[in-house]
Design a protein around this motif. Structure first.
Motif, PDB file in Angstrom:
ATOM      1  N   LEU A  77       0.855  -1.174   0.000  1.00 50.70           N
ATOM      2  CA  LEU A  77       0.000   0.000   0.000  1.00 50.70           C
ATOM      3  C   LEU A  77       0.896   1.231   0.000  1.00 50.70           C
ATOM      4  O   LEU A  77       1.695   1.423   0.920  1.00 50.70           O
ATOM      5  CB  LEU A  77      -0.865  -0.054   1.264  1.00 50.70           C
ATOM      6  N   VAL A  78       0.765   2.053  -1.053  1.00 46.44           N
ATOM      7  CA  VAL A  78       1.649   3.222  -1.175  1.00 46.44           C
ATOM      8  C   VAL A  78       1.012   4.224  -2.133  1.00 46.44           C
ATOM      9  O   VAL A  78       0.296   3.841  -3.051  1.00 46.44           O
ATOM     10  CB  VAL A  78       3.057   2.788  -1.660  1.00 46.44           C
ATOM     11  N   ARG A  79       1.260   5.481  -1.904  1.00 50.57           N
ATOM     12  CA  ARG A  79       0.851   6.547  -2.830  1.00 50.57           C
ATOM     13  C   ARG A  79       2.054   6.806  -3.738  1.00 50.57           C
ATOM     14  O   ARG A  79       2.868   7.680  -3.464  1.00 50.57           O
ATOM     15  CB  ARG A  79       0.431   7.821  -2.079  1.00 50.57           C
ATOM     16  N   VAL A  80       2.166   6.030  -4.785  1.00 48.50           N
ATOM     17  CA  VAL A  80       3.346   6.023  -5.645  1.00 48.50           C
ATOM     18  C   VAL A  80       3.606   7.388  -6.281  1.00 48.50           C
ATOM     19  O   VAL A  80       4.748   7.831  -6.351  1.00 48.50           O
ATOM     20  CB  VAL A  80       3.222   4.925  -6.729  1.00 48.50           C
ATOM     21  N   GLU A  81       2.539   8.051  -6.739  1.00 51.08           N
ATOM     22  CA  GLU A  81       2.750   9.335  -7.412  1.00 51.08           C
ATOM     23  C   GLU A  81       3.375  10.355  -6.467  1.00 51.08           C
ATOM     24  O   GLU A  81       4.180  11.185  -6.890  1.00 51.08           O
ATOM     25  CB  GLU A  81       1.442   9.864  -8.031  1.00 51.08           C
ATOM     26  N   SER A  82       3.070  10.284  -5.199  1.00 55.16           N
ATOM     27  CA  SER A  82       3.653  11.188  -4.207  1.00 55.16           C
ATOM     28  C   SER A  82       5.050  10.726  -3.800  1.00 55.16           C
ATOM     29  O   SER A  82       5.972  11.531  -3.679  1.00 55.16           O
ATOM     30  CB  SER A  82       2.742  11.256  -2.977  1.00 55.16           C
ATOM     31  N   LEU A  83       5.215   9.419  -3.639  1.00 57.46           N
ATOM     32  CA  LEU A  83       6.497   8.848  -3.242  1.00 57.46           C
ATOM     33  C   LEU A  83       7.597   9.204  -4.234  1.00 57.46           C
ATOM     34  O   LEU A  83       8.690   9.616  -3.859  1.00 57.46           O
ATOM     35  CB  LEU A  83       6.372   7.321  -3.121  1.00 57.46           C
ATOM     36  N   PHE A  84       7.307   9.056  -5.525  1.00 59.47           N
ATOM     37  CA  PHE A  84       8.337   9.264  -6.544  1.00 59.47           C
ATOM     38  C   PHE A  84       8.531  10.726  -6.945  1.00 59.47           C
ATOM     39  O   PHE A  84       9.575  11.084  -7.456  1.00 59.47           O
ATOM     40  CB  PHE A  84       8.063   8.407  -7.774  1.00 59.47           C
ATOM     41  N   THR A  85       7.522  11.569  -6.723  1.00 60.01           N
ATOM     42  CA  THR A  85       7.665  12.983  -7.093  1.00 60.01           C
ATOM     43  C   THR A  85       8.025  13.870  -5.909  1.00 60.01           C
ATOM     44  O   THR A  85       8.495  14.985  -6.098  1.00 60.01           O
ATOM     45  CB  THR A  85       6.366  13.539  -7.712  1.00 60.01           C
ATOM     46  N   ARG A  87       5.837  15.173  -4.044  1.00 57.12           N
ATOM     47  CA  ARG A  87       4.753  16.150  -3.912  1.00 57.12           C
ATOM     48  C   ARG A  87       3.640  15.575  -3.045  1.00 57.12           C
ATOM     49  O   ARG A  87       3.420  14.357  -3.030  1.00 57.12           O
ATOM     50  CB  ARG A  87       4.185  16.510  -5.276  1.00 57.12           C
ATOM     51  N   PRO A  88       2.904  16.448  -2.364  1.00 56.78           N
ATOM     52  CA  PRO A  88       1.763  15.982  -1.569  1.00 56.78           C
ATOM     53  C   PRO A  88       0.736  15.275  -2.455  1.00 56.78           C
ATOM     54  O   PRO A  88       0.525  15.667  -3.605  1.00 56.78           O
ATOM     55  CB  PRO A  88       1.183  17.279  -0.992  1.00 56.78           C
ATOM     56  N   SER A  89       0.118  14.264  -1.910  1.00 56.71           N
ATOM     57  CA  SER A  89      -0.877  13.492  -2.643  1.00 56.71           C
ATOM     58  C   SER A  89      -2.253  14.116  -2.496  1.00 56.71           C
ATOM     59  O   SER A  89      -2.599  14.645  -1.439  1.00 56.71           O
ATOM     60  CB  SER A  89      -0.916  12.052  -2.132  1.00 56.71           C
ATOM     61  N   ARG A  90      -3.040  14.013  -3.549  1.00 61.39           N
ATOM     62  CA  ARG A  90      -4.434  14.465  -3.496  1.00 61.39           C
ATOM     63  C   ARG A  90      -5.344  13.327  -3.047  1.00 61.39           C
ATOM     64  O   ARG A  90      -6.558  13.443  -3.073  1.00 61.39           O
ATOM     65  CB  ARG A  90      -4.869  14.986  -4.860  1.00 61.39           C
ATOM     66  N   LYS A  91      -4.718  12.226  -2.638  1.00 64.87           N
ATOM     67  CA  LYS A  91      -5.462  11.046  -2.199  1.00 64.87           C
ATOM     68  C   LYS A  91      -5.007  10.658  -0.797  1.00 64.87           C
ATOM     69  O   LYS A  91      -3.929  11.029  -0.364  1.00 64.87           O
ATOM     70  CB  LYS A  91      -5.221   9.891  -3.175  1.00 64.87           C
ATOM     71  N   ALA A  92      -5.858   9.904  -0.116  1.00 59.11           N
ATOM     72  CA  ALA A  92      -5.560   9.465   1.247  1.00 59.11           C
ATOM     73  C   ALA A  92      -5.600   7.946   1.315  1.00 59.11           C
ATOM     74  O   ALA A  92      -6.205   7.285   0.475  1.00 59.11           O
ATOM     75  CB  ALA A  92      -6.572  10.050   2.230  1.00 59.11           C
ATOM     76  N   ILE A  93      -4.945   7.416   2.344  1.00 52.37           N
ATOM     77  CA  ILE A  93      -5.012   5.987   2.654  1.00 52.37           C
ATOM     78  C   ILE A  93      -5.770   5.855   3.970  1.00 52.37           C
ATOM     79  O   ILE A  93      -5.388   6.464   4.974  1.00 52.37           O
ATOM     80  CB  ILE A  93      -3.612   5.364   2.803  1.00 52.37           C
ATOM     81  N   GLN A  94      -6.845   5.094   3.946  1.00 49.13           N
ATOM     82  CA  GLN A  94      -7.675   4.895   5.138  1.00 49.13           C
ATOM     83  C   GLN A  94      -7.772   3.411   5.468  1.00 49.13           C
ATOM     84  O   GLN A  94      -7.983   2.584   4.581  1.00 49.13           O
ATOM     85  CB  GLN A  94      -9.083   5.450   4.894  1.00 49.13           C
ATOM     86  N   VAL A  95      -7.631   3.097   6.742  1.00 47.98           N
ATOM     87  CA  VAL A  95      -7.769   1.725   7.225  1.00 47.98           C
ATOM     88  C   VAL A  95      -9.252   1.485   7.518  1.00 47.98           C
ATOM     89  O   VAL A  95      -9.885   2.271   8.223  1.00 47.98           O
ATOM     90  CB  VAL A  95      -6.898   1.523   8.491  1.00 47.98           C
TER      91      VAL A  95
END
Length: 187
Positions: A77-85, A87-95
């Motif tokens: 589980l990862v916000r790849v677009e934010s990890l590699f750039t 930049r802050p993500s426009r998406k969230a990870i929720q459990v």
């Protein structure tokens, strides 16, 4: 960590030394259900592995909560677009359920790439597989009916209806809850 290393084996073998190096940069987390693991606007610096529980990646469009993807046991589980750039993500990870996760510090992981080429190869393969999954998801939305997408989801995760609120499933399928109810009643 055993679950994580079992997951790794399906992509690429690691030496004991490489496994120890990864274990040194991991933390075990216990997260309560309905918690945002990474909120919208957060810059992703962690790669998560889900030992137990369910999570989702979501965003808002025109004030509507939209589920982009689900993660289940033994998923990364990862916000790849934010990890590699960076930049802050426009998406969230929720459990969605009480969860147990392994958190891998991405900056420390990337530093291991030079010392352990097998770690770099492993994560390249993991990210390639995730990319293919994303393309398949986009193509499902483009080429398959909502009913076909629902059937495919049930084939992949038969217990999803018992574990995930229907509003999130409908959103993931790109339909309303009313449409999902109609599809479910036809089965």
């Amino acid at each position: 960590m055993q679950q994580l290393f079992q997951y790794f084996k399906q992509f690429s073998p690691l030496t004991a030394e490489a496994m120890d190096a990864i274990a040194d940069i991991c933390k075990l987390l216990h997260v309560a259900k309905h918690t945002d693991l990474q909120p919208i606007g957060h810059t992703c610096k962690t790669i998560y592995f889900l030992n137990k529980g369910i999570a989702r990646i979501y965003y808002y469009k025109d004030g509507i909560d939209i589920t982009e993807s689900f993660a289940f046991e033994n998923d990364i589980l990862v916000r790849v677009e934010s990890l590699f750039t960076g930049r802050p993500s426009r998406k969230a990870i929720q459990v969605l359920e009480d969860a147990e996760l392994v958190a891998i510090d991405a900056n420390q992981l990337f530093q291991l790439y030079d010392r352990y080429p097998e770690i770099e190869r492993l994560f390249r393969k993991i990210f390639e597989a995730a990319h293919v999954e994303t393309v398949n998801r986009i193509e499902a939305l483009q080429f398959h009916t909502a009913e076909e997408r629902y059937k495919a989801l049930l084939n992949e995760e038969p217990n999803i209806i018992q574990r995930v609120p229907l509003k999130y499933i409908a959103s993931y399928l790109g339909i309303t809850q009313v449409s999902l109810s109609r599809i479910r009643s036809q089965r």
